[in-house]
Write a protein that holds these residues in place. Structure first.
Motif, PDB file in Angstrom:
ATOM      1  N   ASP A 174      22.747 -25.586 -19.621  1.00 24.46           N
ATOM      2  CA  ASP A 174      23.166 -24.108 -19.105  1.00 24.46           C
ATOM      3  C   ASP A 174      23.108 -23.006 -19.914  1.00 24.46           C
ATOM      4  OD1 ASP A 174      25.207 -22.379 -18.276  1.00 24.46           O
ATOM      5  OD2 ASP A 174      27.079 -22.962 -19.410  1.00 24.46           O
ATOM      6  N   GLY A 175      22.064 -22.312 -19.961  1.00 21.17           N
ATOM      7  CA  GLY A 175      22.620 -20.659 -20.800  1.00 21.17           C
ATOM      8  C   GLY A 175      21.343 -21.294 -22.330  1.00 21.17           C
ATOM      9  N   LEU A 176      20.479 -22.629 -21.607  1.00 21.83           N
ATOM     10  CA  LEU A 176      19.542 -23.023 -22.537  1.00 21.83           C
ATOM     11  C   LEU A 176      18.452 -22.611 -22.474  1.00 21.83           C
ATOM     12  CD1 LEU A 176      19.670 -24.016 -25.370  1.00 21.83           C
ATOM     13  CD2 LEU A 176      18.893 -25.965 -24.023  1.00 21.83           C
ATOM     14  N   ILE A 177      17.857 -21.093 -22.594  1.00 23.91           N
ATOM     15  CA  ILE A 177      16.651 -20.558 -21.937  1.00 23.91           C
ATOM     16  C   ILE A 177      15.283 -21.146 -22.625  1.00 23.91           C
ATOM     17  CG2 ILE A 177      15.651 -18.765 -20.478  1.00 23.91           C
ATOM     18  CD1 ILE A 177      18.483 -19.454 -19.584  1.00 23.91           C
ATOM     19  N   GLY A 178      14.565 -21.258 -22.381  1.00 22.02           N
ATOM     20  CA  GLY A 178      13.013 -21.434 -23.030  1.00 22.02           C
ATOM     21  C   GLY A 178      12.152 -22.425 -22.332  1.00 22.02           C
ATOM     22  N   GLU A 181      19.010 -21.356 -38.600  1.00 24.42           N
ATOM     23  CA  GLU A 181      18.381 -20.139 -38.612  1.00 24.42           C
ATOM     24  C   GLU A 181      20.085 -19.916 -38.033  1.00 24.42           C
ATOM     25  OE1 GLU A 181      15.468 -17.271 -38.523  1.00 24.42           O
ATOM     26  OE2 GLU A 181      14.248 -19.181 -39.862  1.00 24.42           O
ATOM     27  N   SER A 182      20.582 -18.509 -38.095  1.00 21.49           N
ATOM     28  CA  SER A 182      21.698 -17.784 -37.476  1.00 21.49           C
ATOM     29  C   SER A 182      20.821 -17.245 -36.558  1.00 21.49           C
ATOM     30  CB  SER A 182      21.962 -16.471 -38.255  1.00 21.49           C
ATOM     31  OG  SER A 182      23.254 -15.982 -37.602  1.00 21.49           O
ATOM     32  N   GLY A 183      21.705 -17.431 -35.245  1.00 19.64           N
ATOM     33  CA  GLY A 183      21.464 -16.561 -33.625  1.00 19.64           C
ATOM     34  C   GLY A 183      20.167 -17.403 -32.621  1.00 19.64           C
ATOM     35  N   THR A 184      19.995 -18.490 -33.684  1.00 20.91           N
ATOM     36  CA  THR A 184      19.076 -19.968 -32.924  1.00 20.91           C
ATOM     37  C   THR A 184      19.787 -20.267 -31.618  1.00 20.91           C
ATOM     38  OG1 THR A 184      19.305 -21.188 -34.496  1.00 20.91           O
ATOM     39  CG2 THR A 184      17.244 -19.677 -34.811  1.00 20.91           C
ATOM     40  N   GLY A 185      20.504 -20.045 -31.064  1.00 19.36           N
ATOM     41  CA  GLY A 185      21.423 -20.715 -30.379  1.00 19.36           C
ATOM     42  C   GLY A 185      22.191 -22.194 -31.015  1.00 19.36           C
ATOM     43  N   LYS A 186      22.352 -22.458 -31.572  1.00 20.26           N
ATOM     44  CA  LYS A 186      23.255 -24.064 -32.202  1.00 20.26           C
ATOM     45  C   LYS A 186      24.610 -23.202 -31.717  1.00 20.26           C
ATOM     46  CE  LYS A 186      23.880 -22.647 -36.719  1.00 20.26           C
ATOM     47  NZ  LYS A 186      22.729 -21.152 -36.988  1.00 20.26           N
ATOM     48  N   GLU A 187      25.299 -22.908 -31.503  1.00 19.48           N
ATOM     49  CA  GLU A 187      26.773 -23.127 -30.382  1.00 19.48           C
ATOM     50  C   GLU A 187      26.144 -23.441 -28.845  1.00 19.48           C
ATOM     51  OE1 GLU A 187      29.986 -20.620 -30.791  1.00 19.48           O
ATOM     52  OE2 GLU A 187      31.028 -21.087 -29.115  1.00 19.48           O
ATOM     53  N   VAL A 188      25.008 -23.056 -28.559  1.00 18.09           N
ATOM     54  CA  VAL A 188      24.163 -22.891 -26.893  1.00 18.09           C
ATOM     55  C   VAL A 188      24.270 -24.864 -26.908  1.00 18.09           C
ATOM     56  CG1 VAL A 188      22.740 -22.815 -25.529  1.00 18.09           C
ATOM     57  CG2 VAL A 188      23.750 -20.567 -26.761  1.00 18.09           C
ATOM     58  N   VAL A 189      23.651 -25.505 -27.730  1.00 13.99           N
ATOM     59  CA  VAL A 189      23.007 -26.663 -27.753  1.00 13.99           C
ATOM     60  C   VAL A 189      24.348 -27.233 -27.962  1.00 13.99           C
ATOM     61  CG1 VAL A 189      22.164 -28.344 -29.244  1.00 13.99           C
ATOM     62  CG2 VAL A 189      20.770 -26.306 -29.336  1.00 13.99           C
ATOM     63  N   GLU A 246       9.479 -19.427 -33.508  1.00 13.12           N
ATOM     64  CA  GLU A 246       8.174 -20.580 -34.536  1.00 13.12           C
ATOM     65  C   GLU A 246       7.924 -20.668 -31.697  1.00 13.12           C
ATOM     66  OE1 GLU A 246       9.594 -23.520 -36.886  1.00 13.12           O
ATOM     67  OE2 GLU A 246      11.629 -22.293 -36.265  1.00 13.12           O
ATOM     68  N   ARG A 247       8.721 -19.545 -31.352  1.00 13.41           N
ATOM     69  CA  ARG A 247       8.359 -20.320 -30.188  1.00 13.41           C
ATOM     70  C   ARG A 247       8.838 -18.903 -29.185  1.00 13.41           C
ATOM     71  NH1 ARG A 247      13.200 -19.851 -26.443  1.00 13.41           N
ATOM     72  NH2 ARG A 247      15.192 -20.001 -28.288  1.00 13.41           N
ATOM     73  N   LYS A 248       7.546 -17.773 -29.862  1.00 13.36           N
ATOM     74  CA  LYS A 248       7.639 -16.673 -29.764  1.00 13.36           C
ATOM     75  C   LYS A 248       6.472 -16.807 -28.289  1.00 13.36           C
ATOM     76  CE  LYS A 248       3.311 -16.139 -32.415  1.00 13.36           C
ATOM     77  NZ  LYS A 248       3.133 -14.537 -33.187  1.00 13.36           N
ATOM     78  N   LYS A 253      18.895  -9.880 -16.815  1.00 11.26           N
ATOM     79  CA  LYS A 253      19.901 -10.602 -15.886  1.00 11.26           C
ATOM     80  C   LYS A 253      20.835 -11.111 -16.573  1.00 11.26           C
ATOM     81  CE  LYS A 253      18.654 -14.967 -13.435  1.00 11.26           C
ATOM     82  NZ  LYS A 253      17.830 -15.449 -13.544  1.00 11.26           N
ATOM     83  N   ARG A 254      21.478 -11.570 -17.701  1.00  5.58           N
ATOM     84  CA  ARG A 254      22.717 -11.922 -17.776  1.00  5.58           C
ATOM     85  C   ARG A 254      23.582 -10.345 -17.806  1.00  5.58           C
ATOM     86  NH1 ARG A 254      22.897 -15.250 -22.486  1.00  5.58           N
ATOM     87  NH2 ARG A 254      21.710 -17.612 -21.991  1.00  5.58           N
ATOM     88  N   ASN A 255      23.314  -9.212 -17.994  1.00  8.31           N
ATOM     89  CA  ASN A 255      23.555  -7.714 -18.630  1.00  8.31           C
ATOM     90  C   ASN A 255      24.215  -7.321 -17.150  1.00  8.31           C
ATOM     91  OD1 ASN A 255      23.811  -8.429 -21.028  1.00  8.31           O
ATOM     92  ND2 ASN A 255      21.956  -6.520 -21.896  1.00  8.31           N
ATOM     93  N   ASN A 274      17.202 -13.527 -34.922  1.00  6.41           N
ATOM     94  CA  ASN A 274      16.564 -14.668 -33.408  1.00  6.41           C
ATOM     95  C   ASN A 274      17.096 -14.162 -32.308  1.00  6.41           C
ATOM     96  OD1 ASN A 274      15.564 -16.935 -34.926  1.00  6.41           O
ATOM     97  ND2 ASN A 274      17.199 -16.905 -35.987  1.00  6.41           N
ATOM     98  N   VAL A 275      17.516 -14.875 -30.785  1.00  5.74           N
ATOM     99  CA  VAL A 275      17.419 -14.957 -30.106  1.00  5.74           C
ATOM    100  C   VAL A 275      18.675 -13.909 -30.008  1.00  5.74           C
ATOM    101  CG1 VAL A 275      18.766 -15.518 -27.729  1.00  5.74           C
ATOM    102  CG2 VAL A 275      17.238 -17.004 -28.927  1.00  5.74           C
ATOM    103  N   ARG A 276      20.195 -13.739 -30.870  1.00  4.78           N
ATOM    104  CA  ARG A 276      20.961 -12.852 -30.683  1.00  4.78           C
ATOM    105  C   ARG A 276      20.419 -11.499 -30.917  1.00  4.78           C
ATOM    106  NH1 ARG A 276      24.107 -13.902 -34.900  1.00  4.78           N
ATOM    107  NH2 ARG A 276      25.638 -15.533 -33.854  1.00  4.78           N
ATOM    108  N   GLU A 277      18.997 -10.893 -31.849  1.00  4.76           N
ATOM    109  CA  GLU A 277      18.304  -9.994 -32.263  1.00  4.76           C
ATOM    110  C   GLU A 277      17.365  -9.324 -30.913  1.00  4.76           C
ATOM    111  OE1 GLU A 277      15.841 -10.221 -35.202  1.00  4.76           O
ATOM    112  OE2 GLU A 277      14.948  -8.057 -34.758  1.00  4.76           O
TER     113      GLU A 277
END
Ligand code: ATP
Length: 482
Positions: A128-132, A159-167, A303-305, A317-319, A345-348
């Motif tokens: 769910d919501g883990l894009i890449g 790092e902050s904004g890398t999706g730790k909560e998503v994981v 690292e995964r540009k 799409k989400r917005n 990261n993704v938040r930015e």
């Protein structure tokens, strides 16, 4: 090696087949002797690897090609020509030594794991919501799947904004606790003295302000998952209390004596370096080892540009789904974004997408439209060229609608030039050539504006009240090089 999926040995050299099955069983594989007919009659989804040796009455190549999702290992050098088939992983010859056997089995596992239709479609839907789609994020998905099935504590780093909560949410989603709650707590956002009652709850009257009995997050997460975000910010007295719960699996509400059993899976996360914190005595080593049973290191966006375009698409799409405007990016704008360092990261990226949707609704964003810090490649800016009549009309509009009156009032020296245009409002008795007159006037004003602004086009455009690109066009038209 897999214990649930089985390994088949098909070899009409019975003695060799039995030896191979025995050596596979010895290293923990569920191996059995099978026949070519078994292969033809089954779907083989549960078969991890097929070892293929001597066959009579069947064609090796046809058999291997009939099961493209199954990896094959050939037994004996005589079958070497079949190595060119994609699902033939290698050759094993007698004596069946431990090292080559385990290496080949591992390659077979990899073959199955990366099967395109398994990794890209079936599994993806369950996340769910883990894009890449980069190998870095694929690896994270693999780790999530592996650990989700267990009850092990997980420590998510990154790092902050890398999706730790998503994981963390995905681990919960794929676990057998997914019918229970997922309760997040930001340990860094709750003041130290409130954290204990926030986590464990309190009894009525336990402290001033405890006007009623209240459940803590541990109790709310019963049967589910507790996500302790920013664990590195947890005060040390709370670290001790948390350690006790992790060890004994019981806790009490603040002010209460009754032990409550904790049936909770713990996932913790931090952007801090806990090992350094341990050295500095800021984090308890024993708690670290309790939490760090299964670490997952989230990669940074830089690292995964190559995931940037995919993420961008998804975030747009989400917005759009919640009423935001659509926006598109040129290929080179995407290239420029891939070069960015993304400290947030993704938040930015998500913030940038929202900004672009507001600024360029239903438009295409190019490199020059991106905020300066995201412009990492040089592109020649497109300056539109308009037909002569449009430019003339614009020049007339500029001059008659806003130009002269103000100019005369505010700057009496403005027309102090050798040109006749110094008295624009007076029409000579003999008349004028309006077109060239206006052009001269324009050139004269542009030259003055440039001169007064040290040839900085943007500032000259500002004093002339036109866009920079308009001024650049006019300078081109009149051959004015600054
Ligand atoms: N792989 C991803 N796919 C889609 N969205 C993502 C991904 N990773 C992060 N995001 C989005 O980025 C934002 C930040 O994610 P999240 O809060 O999980 O990061 P975090 O690492 O926990 O940050 P922090 O350390 O600051 O708490 C969220 O809006 C989240 O949905």
């Amino acid at each position: 090696m897999s214990l649930t999926n089985s390994t088949w040995v098909i070899d009409e050299n019975e003695n060799r087949a039995n030896k191979l099955v025995a050596s596979l069983c010895f290293i923990g594989e569920h191996a059995k002797v099978a026949t070519a007919t078994d292969v033809q009659e089954s779907a083989l989804h549960h078969v991890e690897t097929v070892f293929l040796g001597a066959l009579t009455g069947h064609d090796h190549e046809t058999l291997i090609k009939s099961q493209p999702e199954t990896p094959f290992i050939l037994i004996g050098e005589t079958l070497r020509p079949l190595l060119s088939l994609a699902n033939v992983i290698g050759i094993l010859a007698e004596p069946f030594a431990y090292a080559p056997t385990t290496e080949l089995l591992r390659d077979c596992q990899e073959y199955k794991r990366h099967l395109p239709n398994l990794t890209n479609s079936k599994n993806e839907k369950r996340f769910d919501g883990l894009i890449g789609a980069t190998s870095e994020i694929e690896h994270i998905r693999f780790l999530i799947q592996q650990v989700a099935k267990t009850n092990a504590n997980v420590l998510i780093l990154g790092e902050s904004g890398t999706g730790k909560e998503v994981v963390a949410r995905n681990i919960h989603l794929l676990s057998n606790r997914n019918s229970g709650p997922f309760i997040p707590v930001n340990c860094g956002a709750i003041p130290g003295d409130l954290l204990e009652s926030e986590l464990f709850g309190h009894e009525k009257g336990a402290f001033t302000g405890a006007i009623s009995t209240r459940k803590g997050r541990f109790e709310m997460a019963q049967g589910g998952t507790l996500f302790l975000d920013e664990i590195g910010d947890m005060p040390s007295q709370m670290q001790v209390k948390l350690l006790r719960v992790l060890q004994e699996r019981v806790y009490e509400r603040v002010g209460g004596g009754k032990p409550i059993k904790a049936d909770v899976r713990i996932i913790a996360a931090t952007h801090r370096n806990l090992e350094t914190m341990i050295e500095e005595d800021a984090f308890r080593e024993d708690l670290y080892y309790r939490l760090n049973v299964f670490p997952i290191e989230n990669p940074s966006l830089r690292e995964r540009k190559n995931d940037v375009p995919l993420l961008l698409q998804e975030l747009i799409k989400r917005n759009v789904a919640v009423g935001g405007a659509n926006v598109k990016f040129t290929e080179r704008a995407l290239d420029s974004l891939k070069e960015h360092g993304w400290p947030g990261n993704v938040r930015e990226l998500s913030n940038l997408v929202e900004r672009m949707q507001i600024m360029f609704p239903e438009k295409v964003v190019d490199v020059s439209d991106l905020p300066k810090k995201y412009q990492h490649i040089d592109v020649e800016e497109y300056i539109p060229e308009y037909p002569e009549e449009i430019l003339e009309r614009q020049a007339l509009n500029d001059i008659f609608s806003e130009g002269f009156g103000e100019f005369e009032e505010n700057d009496s020296d403005a027309f102090d030039t050798p040109l006749d245009t110094s008295q624009p409002a007076v029409l000579p008795a003999e008349g004028i050539e309006l077109k060239s007159y206006l052009a001269e006037l324009e050139v004269c004003l542009i030259e003055q504006a440039l001169e007064r602004n040290e040839n900085v086009v943007a500032r000259a455009a500002e004093v002339l009240g036109v866009r920079r690109t308009t001024l650049v066009e006019k300078m081109k038209k009149y051959n004015l090089n600054n």
